[in-house]
Design an enzyme around this catalytic site. Structure first.
Site: not given
Length: 177
Positions: A72-73, A85, A88, A122, A124
């Site tokens: 994940h970034p 991502s 989001e 998280m 988001v």
């Protein structure tokens, strides 16, 4: 992000390559989750599929789980991210930060990664940058084991959102949900 919509029947009828192509992105850069889930078909509905995918992650080795978390970034990062991502984070207001906000997120991301060895995760969607920052600051006080469990829990939430965007809602005979 605009994703193709599949019915659960279409998902259940897919061959392995099509299944992984359709769902391999649900868990960030980790198509192995979809690959391992394939044999659990048929799925009764999207929730059943999500439960199986989440269980697949829970049963994975510690190394595989850590690799998934690390895939994940950083939030508010300007690095290359998956299209999901980017969408989001954009919806949460993280792609239009002021210079000061960006520096604050960058510093918190660095501190978090230095403490835990993986990025802050998280789900988001439905959150704003203030809520995200507050959560990040609060979670910096967690233990490494608590944060690892929290990261996996947040990844499961992200996956549920992504599946809901991908799997068409069941329609009854009258055309209602």
């Amino acid at each position: 992000m605009e994703s193709p919509k599949y019915t659960i029947e279409q998902i259940n009828g897919m061959k392995p390559d099509s299944f992984v192509s359709a769902l391999g992105w649900i868990f960030e850069h980790s198509p192995w989750v979809a690959e391992r889930c394939y044999g659990h078909r048929p799925f009764a509905d999207m929730e059943h599929l999500h439960a199986r995918m989440t269980e697949t992650v829970e049963l994975a080795s510690d190394e595989e789980q850590l690799a998934l978390i690390r895939a994940h970034p950083d939030l508010a990062s300007k690095l290359q991210m998956s299209a999901a991502s980017v969408s989001e984070q954009h919806q949460a207001g993280l792609t239009g930060l002021s210079g000061e906000e960006y520096e604050r997120f960058t510093a918190c991301n660095r501190e978090y990664t230095a403490k835990f060895g993986f990025p802050f995760i998280m789900a988001v969607r439905g959150r704003n940058k203030g809520e995200i920052m507050a959560s990040m600051l609060q979670r910096l006080g967690s233990s490494p084991e608590e944060e690892r469990r929290k990261a996996l829990s947040e990844i499961a939430k992200i996956a549920r959102f992504r599946l809901a965007d991908t799997i068409a809602a069941d329609i009854n005979e009258e055309g209602s949900l």
